[in-house]
Write an enzyme that holds these catalytic residues in place. Structure first.
Site, PDB file in Angstrom:
ATOM      1  N   ASP A  81     -13.435  -1.487   2.701  1.00 54.47           N
ATOM      2  CA  ASP A  81     -12.044  -1.566   2.265  1.00 54.47           C
ATOM      3  C   ASP A  81     -11.152  -2.135   3.362  1.00 54.47           C
ATOM      4  O   ASP A  81     -10.046  -1.663   3.601  1.00 54.47           O
ATOM      5  CB  ASP A  81     -11.518  -0.199   1.815  1.00 54.47           C
ATOM      6  CG  ASP A  81     -10.185  -0.314   1.059  1.00 54.47           C
ATOM      7  OD1 ASP A  81      -9.914  -1.403   0.512  1.00 54.47           O
ATOM      8  OD2 ASP A  81      -9.421   0.674   1.038  1.00 54.47           O
ATOM      9  N   SER A  88      -1.156   2.459   2.919  1.00 53.07           N
ATOM     10  CA  SER A  88      -2.464   1.803   2.987  1.00 53.07           C
ATOM     11  C   SER A  88      -2.431   0.615   3.937  1.00 53.07           C
ATOM     12  O   SER A  88      -1.557  -0.249   3.830  1.00 53.07           O
ATOM     13  CB  SER A  88      -2.879   1.295   1.611  1.00 53.07           C
ATOM     14  OG  SER A  88      -3.444   2.297   0.835  1.00 53.07           O
ATOM     15  N   HIS A 109      -7.844  -3.210  -0.607  1.00 49.32           N
ATOM     16  CA  HIS A 109      -7.147  -2.919  -1.859  1.00 49.32           C
ATOM     17  C   HIS A 109      -5.649  -3.235  -1.797  1.00 49.32           C
ATOM     18  O   HIS A 109      -4.989  -3.290  -2.830  1.00 49.32           O
ATOM     19  CB  HIS A 109      -7.391  -1.473  -2.307  1.00 49.32           C
ATOM     20  CG  HIS A 109      -6.681  -0.421  -1.515  1.00 49.32           C
ATOM     21  ND1 HIS A 109      -7.288   0.328  -0.541  1.00 49.32           N
ATOM     22  CD2 HIS A 109      -5.412   0.030  -1.575  1.00 49.32           C
ATOM     23  CE1 HIS A 109      -6.439   1.196  -0.039  1.00 49.32           C
ATOM     24  NE2 HIS A 109      -5.280   1.028  -0.651  1.00 49.32           N
TER      25      HIS A 109
END
Length: 524
Positions: free
Chosen positions: A177, A259, A146
């Site tokens: 992910d 992230s 992402h």
């Protein structure tokens, strides 16, 4: 004032654009050989173990200075740019006439049928940032899918701020992910893989990344849980939900921008990739979640070698642990499920699958894979995800209160073979697609079709305004009654029109023009 606490799971990147992926590399070029980290090439100044804790990375250090100095140089700042783009609206308001039903669309030409390209509108460009981890001296970087999803440009900055590199996407796996990007560089400081199986609850860990667009930031906490499933990943390609969640939960402070950053132990070894937070506000409120590095290693190696993940499937269905916990005793009895089973209870076995070949049956309780105990469904998903088609494993299960072990179970892919799975034109659509069942087709008054359950992160998202619930009836001039029909049509013709309808909107026919031969989707 009292607030009802609702813990929601949010992706911790500021990436807010649609999740298709821009790829700079060429899919048809020969892939580089698989690489495996080798401690003979330990990065310069690598700490390895804290003084006084040799051989025990779980021992409490006097401080985290050495571990932080080890980890920070190997964690990079990723910035992405998504260019403005033109979207095909799909001629959404064109209604079929009785003449079209009688003579067909082609008789009247494009003008009557809504035109070749249809209405178009623009989505403005966006910029965002996240984190990544260098895993080799020649510039391979692992991050979250992402973080780089839909990016037209990816740039990478080092912690010392000396240089910014342009990066290309090597490949991505929405199910975990994870994504791998590459910069052209040598002599990079990288982190060594640790062993996430050896991570213990209560162990000190550090989160390293670039939160809130700050420079490299280090926070510390403890491992508060393992094998957490929090329900954020969705299937992106194929016909089944292949999401894999078995997170390491920590209380190290993590925010937007973390992230793809590193979770390291006190030896500075990579034990996880920070991926999500649990929060009622969208900002850090107590817990963060990291993808275990033992799963990361497998995904990364597959992407580098094959361009996509070679995922093995056991071929069983089961009730998730979270669902069982909320079922009444009567519901459990009706489903034939035990509440206190220490393992994963099988509710269905797919034909031509690894489980079927191993002799597993409905009602069996899987308790271990290769000797690793499996008390929850999240742990089963993580263990199976570590293997590729063709690998052999052992499965331990309970049947009639007796435990059995079957050895040399050959893992298979979703098609029931051990062949290498290649990226197809259908994969490039990026959507979750299923065949209409006979009952659905009969109810809708069609011979068959393909239902779009989720748009996903690919061409449909990037090139059209198609919404979930769309039923595909034609691809170009080909009638579509199944996903296989659609796949064959896409393989034969790279630029075509998808024709169908939304059952809840009545009889209106919608057209969406797509091109699967664009250079920016080769590695979807």
């Amino acid at each position: 004032m009292k607030f009802k606490q609702i813990v929601t799971t949010v992706a911790i990147s500021v990436v807010t654009a649609a999740a298709s992926i821009f790829v700079y590399g060429k899919y048809f070029e020969q892939r580089r050989p698989i690489f495996v980290q080798n401690e003979s090439g330990v990065p310069a100044n690598y700490a390895r173990y804290m003084p006084g804790t040799e051989g025990n990375v779980n021992a409490a250090p006097s401080d985290f200075t050495t571990a932080a100095k080890t980890a920070v140089p190997g964690v990079v700042h990723i910035k992405t740019k998504i260019n403005p783009r033109q979207i095909n609206s799909g001629n959404m308001q064109k209604r079929r006439s009785i003449l079209q039903d009688l003579f067909g669309d082609d008789f009247f030409g494009d003008e009557f049928n809504g035109g070749g390209d249809g209405r178009r509108y623009y989505i403005p460009g966006q910029m965002a940032s996240g984190s990544g981890v260098l895993i080799s001296s020649d510039g391979y970087i692992v991050t979250n899918n992402h973080v780089v999803a839909d990016a037209d440009e990816i740039s990478v900055g080092l912690s010392n701020g000396n240089k910014v590199y342009k990066a290309k996407l090597v490949g991505a796996d929405p199910s975990t992910d994870l994504a791998v990007i590459k910069i052209e560089a040598s002599g990079m400081p990288y982190l060594l893989y640790g062993n996430s199986d050896n991570v213990d609850i209560g162990q000190w860990v550090l989160a390293v990344g670039y939160p809130l667009n700050l420079d490299a930031t280090v926070t510390a906490g403890i491992v508060s849980a393992k094998s957490r499933s929090i329900g954020i990943n969705k299937a992106s390609n194929g016909r089944v939900n292949t999401a894999i969640e078995s997170f390491i939960q920590t209380d190290a402070a993590v925010n937007q921008g973390n992230s793809g950053g590193a979770l390291v132990n006190t030896a500075g070894e990579l034990v996880g990739i920070n991926s999500a937070i649990a929060s009622p506000t969208g900002s850090y409120a107590g817990y963060s979640y990291a993808i275990p590095v033992n799963l990361v290693k497998k995904v990364v190696n597959d992407i580098v070698k094959y361009g996509n993940v070679q995922r093995a499937y056991l071929g069983v269905r089961y009730a998730p642990s979270s669902v069982i916990a909320n079922m009444s005793d009567d519901q459990l009895k009706e489903a034939g499920i035990k509440r206190d089973a220490n393992g994963v209870q099988i509710t269905d076995v797919m034909p031509n699958s690894s489980a079927a070949a191993a002799g597993l049956k409905v009602g069996d309780i899987i308790t271990a894979v290769n000797g690793v105990r499996i008390p929850t469904t999240a742990q089963l998903g993580e263990q199976v995800a570590r293997y590729k088609p063709g690998d052999k494993i052992s499965i331990t299960y309970m049947r009639d209160n007796k435990e059995y072990t079957v050895n040399n179970v050959i893992m298979r892919n979703l098609k029931g073979t051990t062949d290498v799975v290649k990226i197809t034109s259908l994969d490039k659509l990026g959507a979750d697609l299923t065949d209409l069942s006979k009952d659905q087709a009969s109810r809708l008054g069609v011979n068959g079709g393909v239902l779009v359950n989720d748009i996903g992160n690919g061409l449909l998202k990037k090139q059209t305004s198609m919404m979930p619930g769309f039923v595909i009836l034609k691809a170009g001039s080909n009638n579509i009654t199944s996903v296989d029909d659609l796949s064959n049509a896409l393989d034969k013709q790279k630029s075509l029109r998808l024709t169908g309808f939304y059952p809840e909107r009545g009889a209106d026919i919608y057209y969406y023009n797509i091109n699967t031969n664009t250079g920016d989707t080769e590695n979807l």
